[in-house]
Each structure stands twice: as structure tokens, then as C-alpha cells.
Design a protein around this motif. Structure first.
Motif, PDB file in Angstrom:
ATOM      1  N   SER A  81       0.774  -1.236   0.000  1.00  0.00           N
ATOM      2  CA  SER A  81       0.000   0.000   0.000  1.00  0.00           C
ATOM      3  C   SER A  81       0.803   1.283   0.000  1.00  0.00           C
ATOM      4  O   SER A  81       0.280   2.333  -0.326  1.00  0.00           O
ATOM      5  CB  SER A  81      -0.933   0.015   1.221  1.00  0.00           C
ATOM      6  N   GLN A  82       2.104   1.241   0.365  1.00  0.00           N
ATOM      7  CA  GLN A  82       2.810   2.505   0.504  1.00  0.00           C
ATOM      8  C   GLN A  82       2.992   3.205  -0.836  1.00  0.00           C
ATOM      9  O   GLN A  82       2.830   4.408  -0.951  1.00  0.00           O
ATOM     10  CB  GLN A  82       4.171   2.287   1.165  1.00  0.00           C
ATOM     11  N   GLN A  83       3.352   2.455  -1.864  1.00  0.00           N
ATOM     12  CA  GLN A  83       3.522   3.044  -3.181  1.00  0.00           C
ATOM     13  C   GLN A  83       2.770   2.207  -4.206  1.00  0.00           C
ATOM     14  O   GLN A  83       3.075   1.027  -4.388  1.00  0.00           O
ATOM     15  CB  GLN A  83       5.000   3.089  -3.565  1.00  0.00           C
ATOM     16  N   ARG A  84       1.794   2.842  -4.854  1.00  0.00           N
ATOM     17  CA  ARG A  84       1.025   2.129  -5.876  1.00  0.00           C
ATOM     18  C   ARG A  84       1.057   2.969  -7.145  1.00  0.00           C
ATOM     19  O   ARG A  84       0.491   4.057  -7.183  1.00  0.00           O
ATOM     20  CB  ARG A  84      -0.418   1.894  -5.406  1.00  0.00           C
ATOM     21  N   SER A  85       1.748   2.478  -8.141  1.00  0.00           N
ATOM     22  CA  SER A  85       1.879   3.251  -9.368  1.00  0.00           C
ATOM     23  C   SER A  85       0.536   3.349 -10.075  1.00  0.00           C
ATOM     24  O   SER A  85      -0.235   2.390 -10.109  1.00  0.00           O
ATOM     25  CB  SER A  85       2.911   2.608 -10.294  1.00  0.00           C
ATOM     26  N   TRP A  86       0.261   4.530 -10.643  1.00  0.00           N
ATOM     27  CA  TRP A  86      -1.003   4.723 -11.359  1.00  0.00           C
ATOM     28  C   TRP A  86      -1.051   3.864 -12.613  1.00  0.00           C
ATOM     29  O   TRP A  86      -2.110   3.381 -13.005  1.00  0.00           O
ATOM     30  CB  TRP A  86      -1.177   6.190 -11.726  1.00  0.00           C
ATOM     31  N   ARG A  87       0.078   3.657 -13.254  1.00  0.00           N
ATOM     32  CA  ARG A  87       0.085   2.831 -14.465  1.00  0.00           C
ATOM     33  C   ARG A  87      -0.444   1.437 -14.162  1.00  0.00           C
ATOM     34  O   ARG A  87      -1.238   0.870 -14.915  1.00  0.00           O
ATOM     35  CB  ARG A  87       1.506   2.750 -15.035  1.00  0.00           C
ATOM     36  N   ARG A  88      -0.012   0.878 -13.024  1.00  0.00           N
ATOM     37  CA  ARG A  88      -0.471  -0.454 -12.649  1.00  0.00           C
ATOM     38  C   ARG A  88      -1.927  -0.428 -12.219  1.00  0.00           C
ATOM     39  O   ARG A  88      -2.712  -1.310 -12.564  1.00  0.00           O
ATOM     40  CB  ARG A  88       0.423  -1.000 -11.522  1.00  0.00           C
ATOM     41  N   GLN A  89      -2.316   0.603 -11.431  1.00  0.00           N
ATOM     42  CA  GLN A  89      -3.687   0.669 -10.936  1.00  0.00           C
ATOM     43  C   GLN A  89      -4.693   0.905 -12.047  1.00  0.00           C
ATOM     44  O   GLN A  89      -5.832   0.438 -11.966  1.00  0.00           O
ATOM     45  CB  GLN A  89      -3.804   1.796  -9.904  1.00  0.00           C
ATOM     46  N   LEU A  90      -4.281   1.665 -13.076  1.00  0.00           N
ATOM     47  CA  LEU A  90      -5.214   2.032 -14.145  1.00  0.00           C
ATOM     48  C   LEU A  90      -5.155   1.080 -15.332  1.00  0.00           C
ATOM     49  O   LEU A  90      -5.742   1.361 -16.369  1.00  0.00           O
ATOM     50  CB  LEU A  90      -4.925   3.462 -14.621  1.00  0.00           C
ATOM     51  N   ALA A  91      -4.485  -0.055 -15.161  1.00  0.00           N
ATOM     52  CA  ALA A  91      -4.366  -1.009 -16.267  1.00  0.00           C
ATOM     53  C   ALA A  91      -5.729  -1.479 -16.758  1.00  0.00           C
ATOM     54  O   ALA A  91      -5.898  -1.805 -17.931  1.00  0.00           O
ATOM     55  CB  ALA A  91      -3.514  -2.205 -15.837  1.00  0.00           C
ATOM     56  N   ALA A  92      -6.708  -1.515 -15.859  1.00  0.00           N
ATOM     57  CA  ALA A  92      -8.059  -1.937 -16.235  1.00  0.00           C
ATOM     58  C   ALA A  92      -9.024  -0.761 -16.311  1.00  0.00           C
ATOM     59  O   ALA A  92     -10.234  -0.949 -16.378  1.00  0.00           O
ATOM     60  CB  ALA A  92      -8.583  -2.967 -15.239  1.00  0.00           C
ATOM     61  N   GLY A  93      -8.495   0.468 -16.279  1.00  0.00           N
ATOM     62  CA  GLY A  93      -9.348   1.641 -16.338  1.00  0.00           C
ATOM     63  C   GLY A  93      -9.502   2.313 -14.979  1.00  0.00           C
ATOM     64  O   GLY A  93      -8.948   1.869 -13.967  1.00  0.00           O
ATOM     65  N   HIS A  94     -10.286   3.400 -14.955  1.00  0.00           N
ATOM     66  CA  HIS A  94     -10.482   4.183 -13.743  1.00  0.00           C
ATOM     67  C   HIS A  94     -11.535   3.605 -12.807  1.00  0.00           C
ATOM     68  O   HIS A  94     -11.520   3.877 -11.609  1.00  0.00           O
ATOM     69  CB  HIS A  94     -10.880   5.619 -14.113  1.00  0.00           C
ATOM     70  N   ARG A  95     -12.452   2.836 -13.331  1.00  0.00           N
ATOM     71  CA  ARG A  95     -13.558   2.330 -12.504  1.00  0.00           C
ATOM     72  C   ARG A  95     -13.071   1.558 -11.276  1.00  0.00           C
ATOM     73  O   ARG A  95     -13.559   1.809 -10.156  1.00  0.00           O
ATOM     74  CB  ARG A  95     -14.483   1.471 -13.370  1.00  0.00           C
ATOM     75  N   PRO A  96     -12.125   0.610 -11.405  1.00  0.00           N
ATOM     76  CA  PRO A  96     -11.691  -0.129 -10.212  1.00  0.00           C
ATOM     77  C   PRO A  96     -11.102   0.768  -9.132  1.00  0.00           C
ATOM     78  O   PRO A  96     -11.313   0.535  -7.938  1.00  0.00           O
ATOM     79  CB  PRO A  96     -10.639  -1.096 -10.765  1.00  0.00           C
ATOM     80  N   VAL A  97     -10.381   1.809  -9.537  1.00  0.00           N
ATOM     81  CA  VAL A  97      -9.798   2.740  -8.560  1.00  0.00           C
ATOM     82  C   VAL A  97     -10.894   3.491  -7.832  1.00  0.00           C
ATOM     83  O   VAL A  97     -10.860   3.657  -6.606  1.00  0.00           O
ATOM     84  CB  VAL A  97      -8.833   3.720  -9.257  1.00  0.00           C
ATOM     85  N   GLN A  98     -11.895   3.954  -8.572  1.00  0.00           N
ATOM     86  CA  GLN A  98     -13.009   4.672  -7.947  1.00  0.00           C
ATOM     87  C   GLN A  98     -13.778   3.774  -6.983  1.00  0.00           C
ATOM     88  O   GLN A  98     -14.177   4.196  -5.903  1.00  0.00           O
ATOM     89  CB  GLN A  98     -13.951   5.228  -9.026  1.00  0.00           C
ATOM     90  N   ASP A  99     -13.966   2.520  -7.363  1.00  0.00           N
ATOM     91  CA  ASP A  99     -14.661   1.580  -6.478  1.00  0.00           C
ATOM     92  C   ASP A  99     -13.882   1.385  -5.172  1.00  0.00           C
ATOM     93  O   ASP A  99     -14.472   1.271  -4.095  1.00  0.00           O
ATOM     94  CB  ASP A  99     -14.838   0.225  -7.170  1.00  0.00           C
ATOM     95  N   ARG A 100     -12.554   1.334  -5.267  1.00  0.00           N
ATOM     96  CA  ARG A 100     -11.744   1.176  -4.053  1.00  0.00           C
ATOM     97  C   ARG A 100     -11.899   2.387  -3.139  1.00  0.00           C
ATOM     98  O   ARG A 100     -11.990   2.258  -1.918  1.00  0.00           O
ATOM     99  CB  ARG A 100     -10.268   0.971  -4.427  1.00  0.00           C
ATOM    100  N   TYR A 101     -11.954   3.572  -3.732  1.00  0.00           N
ATOM    101  CA  TYR A 101     -12.135   4.777  -2.930  1.00  0.00           C
ATOM    102  C   TYR A 101     -13.497   4.802  -2.244  1.00  0.00           C
ATOM    103  O   TYR A 101     -13.637   5.331  -1.138  1.00  0.00           O
ATOM    104  CB  TYR A 101     -11.950   6.031  -3.786  1.00  0.00           C
ATOM    105  N   VAL A 102     -14.510   4.263  -2.899  1.00  0.00           N
ATOM    106  CA  VAL A 102     -15.830   4.193  -2.265  1.00  0.00           C
ATOM    107  C   VAL A 102     -15.719   3.444  -0.943  1.00  0.00           C
ATOM    108  O   VAL A 102     -16.235   3.886   0.097  1.00  0.00           O
ATOM    109  CB  VAL A 102     -16.851   3.489  -3.194  1.00  0.00           C
ATOM    110  N   VAL A 103     -15.014   2.321  -0.956  1.00  0.00           N
ATOM    111  CA  VAL A 103     -14.837   1.526   0.261  1.00  0.00           C
ATOM    112  C   VAL A 103     -14.026   2.303   1.292  1.00  0.00           C
ATOM    113  O   VAL A 103     -14.347   2.308   2.486  1.00  0.00           O
ATOM    114  CB  VAL A 103     -14.148   0.186  -0.071  1.00  0.00           C
TER     115      VAL A 103
END
Length: 287
Positions: A81-103
Motif C-alpha cells: 500500500s505505501q507506493q502504488r503506481s497509477w500505471r499499474r492501478q489504471l491497467a483496467a481503467g479508472h472504474r476499479p480505482v473509484q470503487d476502491r475509494y468508495v470503500v
């Protein structure tokens, strides 16, 4: 394996080696004290194997520093969790990142935030969010799932209406004037901010341009229940949960808060930005 994960694992290994050396034991003797194979001690110290929480408890005990177990476990949590590159997080698009923020927001009671260049996602209108998400997808060359991501970001905002929540958010006034989209998009976004002032769950402070300040505006950051801090850079999302890091970011937030305008004063700053939009719309205006 991601570079950020491996770098964090190597750093944890270096700390384990340091504690073992401070105990005055070589690798062979330390392994015997633990009842492990020598190779396991070597793999952990060199970042070749991921420790478990039981491993870290045993290591701290064998090194005679049980008090360090909590710090070691915090470092272990930070591997992912300390460093999460955006390239890796956005590999499947923005939706998964937004869903994680909801939680993240659902499980947090009090959030302190500061943004210097953009309206916070919690307060964005769909049109404003859409513009930002399209821009970011182009920048990061990530899959376009804009509408799904917008819907997820709007769903995150449902926490603003939950009893028992408190969102203490600061913004640099310059963010009100940054034209993320057409003037009508910005006008709607500014009107949205006005509607948030006075909500029981929201404390919206705006740091005015020209205000006397104890420190200059820094990058944006978010503090969740005084337990962890999230910082977003262009290419990486950083998370910190050590007491020293939390204390530092809380001090920064408090100093920015001292310069912030609230209530009617904040309303006037938003109105000033709204008036600038209207001036730009006038024929022949050079504003």
C-alpha cells in the motif's frame, strides 16, 4: 513483481538485518536462535522472500526488541500500500480505482483533506469529473471507461449524507479559477461548492490567494481517521501510516487551516471566481 513492491520489501529486509546486527548475532547464530534454516534469514534480509506477521514477531523477539514488532508489521502492510503506481492501478481503467475509494470513504469517520489545484473528487459534479477522467486517461494512456468511473465517483459522494461522518476539506483558491472544462462546466462546479457550505457533515475551507501563511501551499493530501495519509502524485499513489508521518501531515493541515476562510467568507471567494467566469464570457473581454 512490481518495482515499488520489491523496493519496499528490500527496505524491510534491510531493517531486519539491522536489528539482527544490533543484537550482535551473525546470520547462522540468529537462524539457530529462531529455529529456522539459515537460507530463510538470508532471503528475508535480502528482500527475496515476503515475511509473515509471525515471522516479524519472532524476529523482534529473537533480536531482543519486541517493541519493534509493531513497526515491522507496519512496514509489511506498506509493501502493497505505501507506493502504488497509477500505471499499474489504471491497467483496467479508472472504474476499479473509484470503487476502491468508495470503500475507503465508507469505512472512515473523519477525513481531513487538502487540494491545491483541483476540486476534490468528493465535491465534483459529473461534468467536471468527466473532464478530469478523460484528461487523465489520455495522459496515462489507460483504457477509457469514463462513464463507469464517473458513476463510481458520484457513488463515493453518498458518504457526504451519512450521519456520523465529518469531512474537513481545505482548498487553495487557485483551484476555483483553473478552467478544467468549458465555462458552463466550471459554473456548475462552483455552484455545487456553494451548496456544500453549511452541510452538517462538511467543513469547507478555502485558503485565499494573498493570505498570510505559515507555510506555502504544498501538494494535496488526505488524512483518514488520523490513521493513514494518502498522497497522489502524477505517477504514484503514496500511503503513510507511521506516527511521525501522520503528525507531520496533521501539522501541515492545521497550519493551512489557520489561513482558510469558512462560511460567508468562503462563499465570497467562490462568488469571486464565478464573477470572473462571467467577465470572460463578455464580448471583447481580456480577463
Amino acid at each position: 513483481m512490481s518495482t515499488d513492491f520489491q523496493n519496499a520489501r528490500v527496505a524491510l529486509g534491510a531493517r531486519l538485518r539491522e536489528l539482527r546486527a544490533e543484537a550482535g548475532l551473525n546470520g547462522k547464530d540468529f537462524a539457530e536462535r529462531l529455529g529456522w534454516q539459515r537460507s530463510k534469514v538470508s532471503r528475508l534480509e535480502n528482500g527475496k522472500q515476503t515475511a509473515t506477521t509471525d515471522d516479524l514477531d519472532a524476529w523482534a523477539s529473537a533480536a531482543g526488541v519486541r517493541s519493534q514488532a509493531a513497526d515491522l508489521k507496519s512496514r509489511l502492510r506498506g509493501l502493497e500500500s505505501q507506493q502504488r503506481s497509477w500505471r499499474r492501478q489504471l491497467a483496467a481503467g479508472h472504474r476499479p480505482v473509484q470503487d476502491r475509494y468508495v470503500v475507503e470513504y465508507q469505512r472512515t469517520a473523519t477525513i481531513r483533506g487538502y487540494e491545491a489545484t483541483v476540486i476534490p473528487g468528493l465535491f465534483q459534479t459529473p461534468d467536471y469529473a468527466r473532464r478530469l477522467l478523460v484528461q487523465n486517461a489520455e495522459l496515462m494512456r489507460s483504457p477509457r471507461d469514463t462513464e463507469e468511473a464517473v458513476h463510481a465517483r458520484m457513488r463515493r459522494q453518498e458518504v457526504l449524507y451519512e450521519a456520523g461522518k465529518l469531512f474537513r476539506v481545505l482548498m487553495w483558491e487557485g483551484a476555483l479559477h483553473a478552467l478544467v472544462g468549458p465555462r458552463e462546466v466550471m459554473a456548475g462546479q462552483l455552484d455545487r461548492l456553494v451548496g456544500l457550505i453549511g452541510m452538517s457533515t462538511v467543513e469547507l475551507g478555502i485558503v485565499p490567494l494573498g493570505a498570510p501563511m505559515a507555510l506555502t501551499p504544498k501538494h494535496g493530501f488526505w488524512i483518514f481517521d488520523e490513521e493513514r495519509v494518502i498522497v497522489e502524485t502524477i505517477n504514484t499513489e503514496l500511503q503513510f501510516d507511521s506516527p511521525d508521518d501522520l503528525a507531520l501531515y496533521l501539522r501541515v493541515w492545521d497550519q493551512l487551516n489557520e489561513a482558510a476562510a469558512y462560511g460567508p467568507r468562503a462563499h465570497r471567494l467562490i462568488a469571486r471566481a464565478r464573477a470572473q467566469l462571467q467577465l470572460r464570457e463578455q464580448p471583447g473581454s481580456t480577463v
